[in-house]
Design a protein around this motif. Structure first.
Motif, PDB file in Angstrom:
ATOM      1  N   SER A  42       0.821  -1.223   0.000  1.00 57.34           N
ATOM      2  CA  SER A  42       0.000   0.000   0.000  1.00 57.34           C
ATOM      3  C   SER A  42       0.852   1.270   0.000  1.00 57.34           C
ATOM      4  CB  SER A  42      -0.971   0.013   1.180  1.00 57.34           C
ATOM      5  OG  SER A  42      -0.262   0.009   2.388  1.00 57.34           O
ATOM      6  N   GLY A  43       2.068   1.181   0.572  1.00 56.65           N
ATOM      7  CA  GLY A  43       2.951   2.344   0.574  1.00 56.65           C
ATOM      8  C   GLY A  43       3.279   2.793  -0.846  1.00 56.65           C
ATOM      9  N   TYR A  46       0.889   5.410  -2.096  1.00 55.03           N
ATOM     10  CA  TYR A  46       1.196   6.757  -1.580  1.00 55.03           C
ATOM     11  C   TYR A  46       2.443   7.312  -2.261  1.00 55.03           C
ATOM     12  CZ  TYR A  46      -2.428   6.064   1.860  1.00 55.03           C
ATOM     13  OH  TYR A  46      -3.652   5.861   2.446  1.00 55.03           O
ATOM     14  N   ARG A  47       3.414   6.417  -2.519  1.00 60.09           N
ATOM     15  CA  ARG A  47       4.646   6.865  -3.168  1.00 60.09           C
ATOM     16  C   ARG A  47       4.390   7.297  -4.607  1.00 60.09           C
ATOM     17  NH1 ARG A  47       9.795   5.037  -0.862  1.00 60.09           N
ATOM     18  NH2 ARG A  47       9.403   4.233   1.221  1.00 60.09           N
ATOM     19  N   ARG A  98      11.228   4.107  -4.814  1.00 58.85           N
ATOM     20  CA  ARG A  98      11.920   3.582  -3.631  1.00 58.85           C
ATOM     21  C   ARG A  98      12.878   4.584  -3.001  1.00 58.85           C
ATOM     22  NH1 ARG A  98       8.773   0.704  -1.592  1.00 58.85           N
ATOM     23  NH2 ARG A  98       7.451   0.024  -3.278  1.00 58.85           N
ATOM     24  N   GLY A 103       9.742   8.581  -0.210  1.00 53.41           N
ATOM     25  CA  GLY A 103       9.171   8.074   1.040  1.00 53.41           C
ATOM     26  C   GLY A 103       8.778   9.213   1.979  1.00 53.41           C
ATOM     27  N   ALA A 106       5.822  11.006   0.522  1.00 50.80           N
ATOM     28  CA  ALA A 106       4.635  10.136   0.650  1.00 50.80           C
ATOM     29  C   ALA A 106       4.059  10.264   2.056  1.00 50.80           C
ATOM     30  CB  ALA A 106       5.010   8.693   0.359  1.00 50.80           C
ATOM     31  N   ARG A 116      -6.168   9.982   1.405  1.00 52.93           N
ATOM     32  CA  ARG A 116      -6.504   8.708   2.057  1.00 52.93           C
ATOM     33  C   ARG A 116      -7.855   8.195   1.575  1.00 52.93           C
ATOM     34  NH1 ARG A 116      -2.414   7.778   5.360  1.00 52.93           N
ATOM     35  NH2 ARG A 116      -3.115   5.650   5.536  1.00 52.93           N
ATOM     36  N   GLN A 123      -7.336   0.370  -2.799  1.00 57.18           N
ATOM     37  CA  GLN A 123      -6.614  -0.688  -2.076  1.00 57.18           C
ATOM     38  C   GLN A 123      -7.485  -1.933  -1.921  1.00 57.18           C
ATOM     39  OE1 GLN A 123      -3.947   1.073   1.239  1.00 57.18           O
ATOM     40  NE2 GLN A 123      -5.453   2.655   0.821  1.00 57.18           N
ATOM     41  N   GLY A 136       1.290  -2.301   5.152  1.00 54.18           N
ATOM     42  CA  GLY A 136       1.258  -0.839   5.190  1.00 54.18           C
ATOM     43  C   GLY A 136       1.229  -0.306   6.597  1.00 54.18           C
ATOM     44  N   ARG A 137       0.335   0.671   6.827  1.00 54.46           N
ATOM     45  CA  ARG A 137       0.244   1.288   8.153  1.00 54.46           C
ATOM     46  C   ARG A 137      -1.152   1.067   8.767  1.00 54.46           C
ATOM     47  NH1 ARG A 137       4.405   2.107   6.054  1.00 54.46           N
ATOM     48  NH2 ARG A 137       6.002   3.665   6.431  1.00 54.46           N
ATOM     49  N   MET A 139      -3.607  -1.251   7.306  1.00 53.38           N
ATOM     50  CA  MET A 139      -4.279  -2.365   6.635  1.00 53.38           C
ATOM     51  C   MET A 139      -5.242  -3.084   7.582  1.00 53.38           C
ATOM     52  SD  MET A 139      -3.179  -2.291   3.517  1.00 53.38           S
ATOM     53  CE  MET A 139      -3.342  -0.558   3.772  1.00 53.38           C
ATOM     54  N   ARG A 187       9.647  10.486  10.562  1.00 50.70           N
ATOM     55  CA  ARG A 187       8.573   9.846   9.793  1.00 50.70           C
ATOM     56  C   ARG A 187       7.672   9.022  10.711  1.00 50.70           C
ATOM     57  NH1 ARG A 187       8.290   6.216   4.819  1.00 50.70           N
ATOM     58  NH2 ARG A 187      10.538   6.104   4.572  1.00 50.70           N
ATOM     59  N   ASP A 191       3.723   9.555  11.041  1.00 48.18           N
ATOM     60  CA  ASP A 191       2.805   8.456  10.708  1.00 48.18           C
ATOM     61  C   ASP A 191       1.953   8.032  11.917  1.00 48.18           C
ATOM     62  OD1 ASP A 191       3.804   8.489   8.141  1.00 48.18           O
ATOM     63  OD2 ASP A 191       5.000   6.658   8.323  1.00 48.18           O
TER      64      ASP A 191
HETATM   65  O1   DC Z   1       5.734   1.734   3.562  1.00 49.67           O
HETATM   66  P1   DC Z   1       6.337   2.894   2.811  1.00 49.67           P
HETATM   67  O2   DC Z   1       7.618   3.386   3.417  1.00 49.67           O
HETATM   68  O3   DC Z   1       6.465   2.595   1.339  1.00 49.67           O
HETATM   69  O4   DC Z   1       5.258   4.094   2.941  1.00 49.67           O
HETATM   70  C1   DC Z   1       5.557   5.411   2.546  1.00 49.67           C
HETATM   71  C2   DC Z   1       4.659   6.370   3.298  1.00 49.67           C
HETATM   72  O5   DC Z   1       3.294   6.220   2.857  1.00 49.67           O
HETATM   73  C3   DC Z   1       4.604   6.195   4.807  1.00 49.67           C
HETATM   74  O6   DC Z   1       5.592   6.951   5.473  1.00 49.67           O
HETATM   75  C4   DC Z   1       3.220   6.653   5.179  1.00 49.67           C
HETATM   76  C5   DC Z   1       2.404   6.387   3.938  1.00 49.67           C
HETATM   77  N1   DC Z   1       1.547   5.203   4.071  1.00 49.67           N
HETATM   78  C6   DC Z   1       0.363   5.350   4.740  1.00 49.67           C
HETATM   79  O7   DC Z   1       0.096   6.431   5.255  1.00 49.67           O
HETATM   80  N2   DC Z   1      -0.505   4.313   4.829  1.00 49.67           N
HETATM   81  C7   DC Z   1      -0.205   3.124   4.289  1.00 49.67           C
HETATM   82  N3   DC Z   1      -1.073   2.126   4.390  1.00 49.67           N
HETATM   83  C8   DC Z   1       1.029   2.937   3.629  1.00 49.67           C
HETATM   84  C9   DC Z   1       1.894   3.997   3.540  1.00 49.67           C
END
Ligand code: DC
Length: 229
Positions: A42-43, A46-47, A98, A103, A106, A116, A123, A136-137, A139, A187, A191
């Protein structure tokens, strides 16, 4: 009537959430491979939005432009073997995504409510038979609250900075370990403290601290939990 939504809800999902550098990417990909399931990074979504916003000079506080971008941008993510390819307008953009810069941006745009909201449905579309491993963060908390197994993977900031340092070095990026450490800390705070979908374990998540564990050990632990569930 047996609706598409009911059918989709019957597809099993395993969620792996956690901060950057906890190993969730590698572990989720390997788990999906072992099970023969689909995989959602999922990141990467956002990236992608972040990289395109940077290219178009859209600022992190321009909610309307960012929301439209997240809703309408055409891209594809595909997972073959142990490789995730990200295509934008048919062009492979994986390496750009990457970078540390992508990052950080994102994480900045991830606090924008319209971004979001636009990405929620995108997603959920990855939920397909025979199953999905999503990392992800949020999920387990927001996107797939009914997942059959939820993992929250952590590791100390030192261990995560060290892993990121090695990864970026291997890719030939010029990195500074103490700056990376500070960026990771910043970060994490952003987050974890945002008001919508913050990085936090779901109430029913299993916590795994990977500081002293190899990827193999974490995978073994997850397979064990899967058998018990
Ligand atoms: O997992 P990653 O480092 O690729 O994610 C990059 C950024 O995207 C992370 O710092 C916050 C955001 N992100 C998010 O808010 N929710 C998610 N489910 C995945 C990533």
């Amino acid at each position: 009537m047996y609706s598409f939504r009911t059918k989709q809800m019957s597809v099993p999902v395993i969620t792996i959430d956690g901060p950057g550098g906890s190993g969730k990417g590698t572990i989720a990909m390997r788990l999906a491979q072992n099970l023969g399931w689909h995989y959602l990074d999922s990141g990467a979504l956002y990236r992608i939005v972040a990289v395109v916003a940077m290219e178009r000079a859209i600022e992190a506080d321009n909610e309307q432009a960012l929301g439209e971008l997240a809703e309408h941008l055409e891209f594809s993510l595909s997972f073959t073997g142990d490789n995730v390819a990200t295509l934008l307008d048919g062009i492979r953009i994986t390496p750009k995504l990457r970078s540390e810069e992508a990052g950080v941006f994102a994480s900045n745009i991830a606090v924008v409510p319209a971004v979001r909201a636009a990405l929620v449905q995108r997603q959920r579309e990855f939920r397909k038979l025979p199953g999905l491993v999503a990392e992800g963060r949020d999920m387990g908390t927001v996107i797939f609250p009914d997942a059959k197994l939820k993992i929250f993977l952590t590791a100390s900031v030192e261990a995560r900075a060290d892993r990121r340092y090695k990864q970026l070095k291997e890719k030939g990026e010029n990195v500074n370990l103490s700056r990376l450490f500070r960026d990771i800390e910043k970060r994490d705070i952003r987050d974890m403290s945002r008001s919508i979908s913050p990085l936090t374990p779901a109430q029913d998540a299993q916590l795994i601290d990977s500081t002293e564990m190899s990827i193999e050990m974490v995978l073994e632990e997850i397979h064990k939990l899967l058998e018990e569930n």
